[in-house]
Design a protein around this motif. Structure first.
Motif, PDB file in Angstrom:
ATOM      1  N   LYS A 168      27.112  68.235  69.390  1.00 58.51           N
ATOM      2  CA  LYS A 168      26.016  68.565  68.477  1.00 58.51           C
ATOM      3  C   LYS A 168      26.484  68.571  67.027  1.00 58.51           C
ATOM      4  O   LYS A 168      25.713  68.290  66.121  1.00 58.51           O
ATOM      5  N   ASP A 169      27.783  68.865  66.805  1.00 62.15           N
ATOM      6  CA  ASP A 169      28.298  68.876  65.435  1.00 62.15           C
ATOM      7  C   ASP A 169      28.337  67.478  64.817  1.00 62.15           C
ATOM      8  O   ASP A 169      28.482  67.338  63.604  1.00 62.15           O
ATOM      9  N   ASP A 170      28.223  66.449  65.647  1.00 61.51           N
ATOM     10  CA  ASP A 170      28.214  65.073  65.154  1.00 61.51           C
ATOM     11  C   ASP A 170      26.808  64.571  64.852  1.00 61.51           C
ATOM     12  O   ASP A 170      26.642  63.465  64.351  1.00 61.51           O
ATOM     13  N   LEU A 171      25.796  65.354  65.175  1.00 61.17           N
ATOM     14  CA  LEU A 171      24.416  64.922  64.999  1.00 61.17           C
ATOM     15  C   LEU A 171      23.921  65.277  63.589  1.00 61.17           C
ATOM     16  O   LEU A 171      24.024  66.420  63.149  1.00 61.17           O
ATOM     17  N   ILE A 172      23.378  64.298  62.916  1.00 62.98           N
ATOM     18  CA  ILE A 172      22.895  64.486  61.544  1.00 62.98           C
ATOM     19  C   ILE A 172      21.764  65.505  61.512  1.00 62.98           C
ATOM     20  O   ILE A 172      21.752  66.398  60.661  1.00 62.98           O
ATOM     21  N   ASP A 173      20.822  65.386  62.451  1.00 60.65           N
ATOM     22  CA  ASP A 173      19.693  66.322  62.430  1.00 60.65           C
ATOM     23  C   ASP A 173      20.155  67.753  62.691  1.00 60.65           C
ATOM     24  O   ASP A 173      19.618  68.700  62.122  1.00 60.65           O
ATOM     25  N   TYR A 174      21.176  67.929  63.527  1.00 64.62           N
ATOM     26  CA  TYR A 174      21.693  69.273  63.776  1.00 64.62           C
ATOM     27  C   TYR A 174      22.292  69.855  62.492  1.00 64.62           C
ATOM     28  O   TYR A 174      22.038  71.014  62.147  1.00 64.62           O
ATOM     29  N   ALA A 175      23.084  69.062  61.779  1.00 60.62           N
ATOM     30  CA  ALA A 175      23.695  69.534  60.531  1.00 60.62           C
ATOM     31  C   ALA A 175      22.620  69.894  59.505  1.00 60.62           C
ATOM     32  O   ALA A 175      22.717  70.934  58.830  1.00 60.62           O
ATOM     33  N   LEU A 176      21.595  69.060  59.389  1.00 59.79           N
ATOM     34  CA  LEU A 176      20.500  69.347  58.451  1.00 59.79           C
ATOM     35  C   LEU A 176      19.781  70.635  58.831  1.00 59.79           C
ATOM     36  O   LEU A 176      19.552  71.510  57.997  1.00 59.79           O
ATOM     37  N   ARG A 177      19.436  70.761  60.113  1.00 61.50           N
ATOM     38  CA  ARG A 177      18.683  71.922  60.586  1.00 61.50           C
ATOM     39  C   ARG A 177      19.502  73.199  60.455  1.00 61.50           C
ATOM     40  O   ARG A 177      19.012  74.216  59.967  1.00 61.50           O
ATOM     41  N   ALA A 178      20.762  73.172  60.879  1.00 63.60           N
ATOM     42  CA  ALA A 178      21.611  74.367  60.820  1.00 63.60           C
ATOM     43  C   ALA A 178      21.836  74.803  59.376  1.00 63.60           C
ATOM     44  O   ALA A 178      21.794  76.001  59.067  1.00 63.60           O
ATOM     45  N   THR A 179      22.034  73.840  58.505  1.00 63.74           N
ATOM     46  CA  THR A 179      22.250  74.173  57.086  1.00 63.74           C
ATOM     47  C   THR A 179      20.977  74.740  56.475  1.00 63.74           C
ATOM     48  O   THR A 179      21.019  75.755  55.768  1.00 63.74           O
ATOM     49  N   TRP A 180      19.831  74.105  56.766  1.00 68.32           N
ATOM     50  CA  TRP A 180      18.583  74.622  56.213  1.00 68.32           C
ATOM     51  C   TRP A 180      18.290  76.031  56.731  1.00 68.32           C
ATOM     52  O   TRP A 180      17.841  76.888  55.975  1.00 68.32           O
ATOM     53  N   GLN A 181      18.569  76.280  57.991  1.00 64.96           N
ATOM     54  CA  GLN A 181      18.340  77.620  58.534  1.00 64.96           C
ATOM     55  C   GLN A 181      19.229  78.648  57.845  1.00 64.96           C
ATOM     56  O   GLN A 181      18.787  79.762  57.565  1.00 64.96           O
ATOM     57  N   ALA A 182      20.467  78.280  57.545  1.00 68.58           N
ATOM     58  CA  ALA A 182      21.368  79.189  56.831  1.00 68.58           C
ATOM     59  C   ALA A 182      20.857  79.453  55.415  1.00 68.58           C
ATOM     60  O   ALA A 182      20.866  80.599  54.938  1.00 68.58           O
ATOM     61  N   VAL A 183      20.386  78.407  54.744  1.00 72.75           N
ATOM     62  CA  VAL A 183      19.833  78.567  53.390  1.00 72.75           C
ATOM     63  C   VAL A 183      18.583  79.442  53.439  1.00 72.75           C
ATOM     64  O   VAL A 183      18.422  80.357  52.617  1.00 72.75           O
ATOM     65  N   ALA A 184      17.710  79.197  54.411  1.00 70.01           N
ATOM     66  CA  ALA A 184      16.481  79.984  54.536  1.00 70.01           C
ATOM     67  C   ALA A 184      16.797  81.458  54.788  1.00 70.01           C
ATOM     68  O   ALA A 184      16.170  82.341  54.193  1.00 70.01           O
ATOM     69  N   ARG A 185      17.767  81.722  55.674  1.00 70.41           N
ATOM     70  CA  ARG A 185      18.169  83.115  55.923  1.00 70.41           C
ATOM     71  C   ARG A 185      18.681  83.770  54.647  1.00 70.41           C
ATOM     72  O   ARG A 185      18.347  84.914  54.337  1.00 70.41           O
ATOM     73  N   MET A 186      19.505  83.042  53.891  1.00 68.11           N
ATOM     74  CA  MET A 186      20.058  83.559  52.646  1.00 68.11           C
ATOM     75  C   MET A 186      18.930  83.868  51.660  1.00 68.11           C
ATOM     76  O   MET A 186      18.892  84.948  51.056  1.00 68.11           O
ATOM     77  N   TYR A 187      17.997  82.924  51.484  1.00 66.76           N
ATOM     78  CA  TYR A 187      16.879  83.141  50.559  1.00 66.76           C
ATOM     79  C   TYR A 187      16.000  84.310  51.020  1.00 66.76           C
ATOM     80  O   TYR A 187      15.573  85.123  50.206  1.00 66.76           O
ATOM     81  N   ASN A 188      15.725  84.406  52.311  1.00 68.13           N
ATOM     82  CA  ASN A 188      14.903  85.510  52.813  1.00 68.13           C
ATOM     83  C   ASN A 188      15.594  86.852  52.624  1.00 68.13           C
ATOM     84  O   ASN A 188      14.947  87.856  52.328  1.00 68.13           O
TER      85      ASN A 188
END
Length: 156
Positions: free
Chosen positions: A3-23
């Motif tokens: 899963k770490d090689d999947l582009i969509d996984y990296a995008l989704r995991a990073t966005w979720q981390a950013v969203a958590r930080m902003y929230n």
């Protein structure tokens, strides 16, 4: 493939981390990331037509309606008749909304500055090129075409 090689996984995991930080930051002022994003999308001086806000933010009208209702109840925005088009409504920031908008802007700028302090300009340029390419592939339907047939899996 991991899963770490999947582009969509990296995008989704990073966005979720950013969203958590902003929230987490927004929670300090009893707000949410969605409210902050909405505040930043409204013209600070003239307001923004309600019909233009959803497309500007890439949101569906129903989701945006809930956010706007909550923001109005908190005294962040007010709805005013659009003087240029009597059929539409302008979403305008109240003074309290402008204060919260300034806070949201400072949170976004702090994030951007932190990233820019840790990643070279050249790498950021490449990042934005990649993001633009991904968006173009999607918008130009070069990944999944409308004419592709959906394959069904035989349950046997």
């Amino acid at each position: 493939m991991k899963k770490d090689d999947l582009i969509d996984y990296a995008l989704r995991a990073t966005w979720q981390a950013v969203a958590r930080m902003y929230n987490e930051e927004a929670g300090k002022v009893d707000s949410t990331m969605a409210t902050g994003f909405t505040l930043l999308s409204i013209d600070k001086e003239k307001g923004t037509p309600s019909t233009a806000l959803g497309p500007k933010m890439g949101m569906e009208a129903t989701s945006l309606s809930r956010i706007l209702k909550s923001m109005e109840e908190k005294g962040l925005i007010e709805r005013k008749r659009n003087p240029d088009d009597g059929r539409s409504v302008l979403i305008c920031l109240t003074d309290f909304g402008k204060e919260n908008r300034d806070f949201s802007k400072s949170v976004v700028m702090k994030f951007n500055d932190a990233v820019k302090n840790h990643i070279s300009e050249e790498k950021l340029d490449h990042f934005f090129e990649v993001i633009q390419t991904i968006n173009n592939l999607i918008s130009e339907k070069k990944i999944y075409t409308e004419t592709e047939s959906v394959k069904t899996i035989d349950p046997k």
